[in-house]
Motif scaffolding. Structure first.
Motif, PDB file in Angstrom:
ATOM      1  N   ASN A 146       5.649  -7.778 -30.519  1.00 42.58           N
ATOM      2  CA  ASN A 146       4.420  -8.025 -29.776  1.00 42.58           C
ATOM      3  C   ASN A 146       4.432  -7.160 -28.517  1.00 42.58           C
ATOM      4  N   PRO A 147       3.354  -6.410 -28.240  1.00 38.22           N
ATOM      5  CA  PRO A 147       3.349  -5.540 -27.056  1.00 38.22           C
ATOM      6  C   PRO A 147       3.563  -6.301 -25.746  1.00 38.22           C
ATOM      7  N   ASN A 148       2.990  -7.491 -25.622  1.00 38.60           N
ATOM      8  CA  ASN A 148       3.161  -8.260 -24.389  1.00 38.60           C
ATOM      9  C   ASN A 148       4.615  -8.684 -24.199  1.00 38.60           C
ATOM     10  N   THR A 149       5.220  -9.156 -25.257  1.00 32.50           N
ATOM     11  CA  THR A 149       6.627  -9.553 -25.198  1.00 32.50           C
ATOM     12  C   THR A 149       7.501  -8.344 -24.896  1.00 32.50           C
ATOM     13  N   GLY A 150       7.209  -7.232 -25.558  1.00 28.56           N
ATOM     14  CA  GLY A 150       7.978  -6.006 -25.331  1.00 28.56           C
ATOM     15  C   GLY A 150       7.861  -5.523 -23.901  1.00 28.56           C
ATOM     16  N   ALA A 151       6.654  -5.577 -23.356  1.00 26.83           N
ATOM     17  CA  ALA A 151       6.447  -5.143 -21.974  1.00 26.83           C
ATOM     18  C   ALA A 151       7.204  -6.055 -21.007  1.00 26.83           C
ATOM     19  N   GLU A 152       7.178  -7.338 -21.290  1.00 31.98           N
ATOM     20  CA  GLU A 152       7.886  -8.289 -20.425  1.00 31.98           C
ATOM     21  C   GLU A 152       9.398  -8.034 -20.450  1.00 31.98           C
ATOM     22  N   LYS A 153       9.945  -7.833 -21.646  1.00 31.92           N
ATOM     23  CA  LYS A 153      11.386  -7.567 -21.764  1.00 31.92           C
ATOM     24  C   LYS A 153      11.759  -6.253 -21.072  1.00 31.92           C
ATOM     25  N   ALA A 154      10.925  -5.235 -21.261  1.00 28.34           N
ATOM     26  CA  ALA A 154      11.203  -3.943 -20.625  1.00 28.34           C
ATOM     27  C   ALA A 154      11.174  -4.078 -19.107  1.00 28.34           C
ATOM     28  N   MET A 155      10.204  -4.821 -18.594  1.00 28.05           N
ATOM     29  CA  MET A 155      10.120  -5.007 -17.138  1.00 28.05           C
ATOM     30  C   MET A 155      11.337  -5.768 -16.614  1.00 28.05           C
ATOM     31  N   ASN A 156      11.799  -6.764 -17.344  1.00 28.42           N
ATOM     32  CA  ASN A 156      13.004  -7.494 -16.921  1.00 28.42           C
ATOM     33  C   ASN A 156      14.214  -6.564 -16.846  1.00 28.42           C
ATOM     34  N   LYS A 157      14.370  -5.715 -17.867  1.00 28.97           N
ATOM     35  CA  LYS A 157      15.490  -4.770 -17.870  1.00 28.97           C
ATOM     36  C   LYS A 157      15.364  -3.789 -16.712  1.00 28.97           C
ATOM     37  N   LEU A 158      14.147  -3.325 -16.458  1.00 31.60           N
ATOM     38  CA  LEU A 158      13.944  -2.378 -15.359  1.00 31.60           C
ATOM     39  C   LEU A 158      14.242  -3.026 -14.006  1.00 31.60           C
ATOM     40  N   GLN A 159      13.880  -4.286 -13.856  1.00 28.82           N
ATOM     41  CA  GLN A 159      14.170  -4.985 -12.602  1.00 28.82           C
ATOM     42  C   GLN A 159      15.678  -5.169 -12.412  1.00 28.82           C
ATOM     43  N   GLN A 160      16.391  -5.477 -13.492  1.00 27.60           N
ATOM     44  CA  GLN A 160      17.850  -5.577 -13.403  1.00 27.60           C
ATOM     45  C   GLN A 160      18.459  -4.227 -13.039  1.00 27.60           C
TER      46      GLN A 160
ATOM     47  N   GLU B  85      17.007  -1.820 -11.439  1.00 26.66           N
ATOM     48  CA  GLU B  85      16.615  -1.415 -10.085  1.00 26.66           C
ATOM     49  C   GLU B  85      17.684  -1.806  -9.064  1.00 26.66           C
ATOM     50  N   SER B  86      18.185  -3.022  -9.172  1.00 30.78           N
ATOM     51  CA  SER B  86      19.201  -3.457  -8.200  1.00 30.78           C
ATOM     52  C   SER B  86      20.468  -2.608  -8.310  1.00 30.78           C
ATOM     53  N   GLN B  87      20.800  -2.175  -9.508  1.00 31.35           N
ATOM     54  CA  GLN B  87      21.995  -1.350  -9.689  1.00 31.35           C
ATOM     55  C   GLN B  87      21.765   0.087  -9.238  1.00 31.35           C
TER      56      GLN B  87
ATOM     57  N   GLU C 144      25.723  -1.084 -22.978  1.00 31.20           N
ATOM     58  CA  GLU C 144      26.557   0.095 -22.728  1.00 31.20           C
ATOM     59  C   GLU C 144      25.947   0.965 -21.620  1.00 31.20           C
ATOM     60  N   VAL C 145      24.627   1.087 -21.626  1.00 32.27           N
ATOM     61  CA  VAL C 145      23.955   1.872 -20.589  1.00 32.27           C
ATOM     62  C   VAL C 145      24.132   1.194 -19.234  1.00 32.27           C
ATOM     63  N   GLU C 146      23.994  -0.143 -19.200  1.00 32.66           N
ATOM     64  CA  GLU C 146      24.185  -0.883 -17.949  1.00 32.66           C
ATOM     65  C   GLU C 146      25.629  -0.735 -17.454  1.00 32.66           C
TER      66      GLU C 146
ATOM     67  N   CYS D 170      20.858   5.986 -14.289  1.00 32.95           N
ATOM     68  CA  CYS D 170      19.677   5.135 -14.070  1.00 32.95           C
ATOM     69  C   CYS D 170      18.500   5.605 -14.930  1.00 32.95           C
ATOM     70  N   ALA D 171      18.338   6.917 -15.053  1.00 37.29           N
ATOM     71  CA  ALA D 171      17.273   7.454 -15.906  1.00 37.29           C
ATOM     72  C   ALA D 171      17.506   7.049 -17.362  1.00 37.29           C
ATOM     73  N   LYS D 172      18.756   7.138 -17.792  1.00 36.44           N
ATOM     74  CA  LYS D 172      19.100   6.717 -19.155  1.00 36.44           C
ATOM     75  C   LYS D 172      18.852   5.215 -19.324  1.00 36.44           C
ATOM     76  N   GLY D 173      19.164   4.457 -18.287  1.00 39.36           N
ATOM     77  CA  GLY D 173      18.910   3.017 -18.336  1.00 39.36           C
ATOM     78  C   GLY D 173      17.428   2.709 -18.421  1.00 39.36           C
ATOM     79  N   THR D 174      16.624   3.504 -17.735  1.00 41.20           N
ATOM     80  CA  THR D 174      15.169   3.328 -17.800  1.00 41.20           C
ATOM     81  C   THR D 174      14.668   3.585 -19.210  1.00 41.20           C
ATOM     82  N   VAL D 175      15.145   4.662 -19.802  1.00 47.76           N
ATOM     83  CA  VAL D 175      14.744   4.975 -21.177  1.00 47.76           C
ATOM     84  C   VAL D 175      15.209   3.868 -22.119  1.00 47.76           C
ATOM     85  N   SER D 176      16.404   3.368 -21.891  1.00 48.34           N
ATOM     86  CA  SER D 176      16.924   2.283 -22.712  1.00 48.34           C
ATOM     87  C   SER D 176      16.086   1.016 -22.548  1.00 48.34           C
ATOM     88  N   ALA D 177      15.627   0.754 -21.331  1.00 48.79           N
ATOM     89  CA  ALA D 177      14.779  -0.425 -21.094  1.00 48.79           C
ATOM     90  C   ALA D 177      13.462  -0.310 -21.847  1.00 48.79           C
TER      91      ALA D 177
END
Length: 176
Positions: free
Chosen positions: A151-165, A167-169, A89-91, A135-142
């Motif tokens: 797992n913190p590593n998995t969570g960080a990876e997923k958050a970074m993927n969302k942030l990269q998506q 970023e283009s928008q 919804e945020v995206e 975009c700020a709301k999307g960042t918080v959502s990511a």
């Protein structure tokens, strides 16, 4: 021969007494050595118990800190986003705001009078603000991805993927 037999007996008892004395001294040394080893082991056990207790306090403190951080994040998220929107919804909101910004930019380009130009530029500025907000709301959502992962590593990876998506928008306001 009686004298000779009497001379042998005290020597025999002296030798036996000497051997027993050496055995007693050996047992005493062995006993003191074992007691010293036992004392050292007891000190080591006590030190390990204290270390475990301190570690337990640290882990409890870490857990409390983690819970406090998550609660603080959730409060901030609720203030920024206002409602519990899903990442999709945020995206979608970011995409919608981007489409409205493109339309406002098109109006600026096609405005035929000074008044229409000024109105279109105001509308464009408002749309840029709306895209930045989305975009700020999307960042918080990511960041939710991080807190929701086990797992913190998995969570960080997923958050970074969302942030990269995201970023283009959000390039339309990042490059302005």
């Amino acid at each position: 021969m009686d004298e000779y037999a009497e001379d042998k007996r005290p020597t025999k008892w002296l030798v036996i007494t000497g051997v027993l004395a050496l055995v007693a001294i050996g047992f005493a040394i062995w006993g003191f050595s074992k007691k010293s080893d036992l004392d050292d082991s007891q000190k080591t056990v006590e030190a390990q118990k204290q270390e475990l207790a301190a570690q337990g306090k640290t882990e409890a403190s870490d857990v409390a800190f983690g819970k406090k951080a998550v609660d603080s994040y959730k409060q901030t998220r609720d203030k920024l986003i206002g409602e519990d929107k899903t990442a999709e919804e945020v995206e979608a909101d970011v995409k919608k705001q981007n489409d409205q910004l493109k339309a406002a930019r098109a109006q600026v380009a096609t405005a035929d009078s000074d008044t229409a130009q000024a109105d279109a530029q105001l509308k464009q500025a408002q749309e840029e603000t709306d895209v930045a907000s989305a975009c700020a709301k999307g960042t918080v959502s990511a960041i939710d991805e991080f807190f929701q992962a086990g797992n913190p590593n998995t969570g960080a990876e997923k958050a970074m993927n969302k942030l990269q998506q995201l970023e283009s928008q959000c390039q339309s306001v990042l490059n302005s």
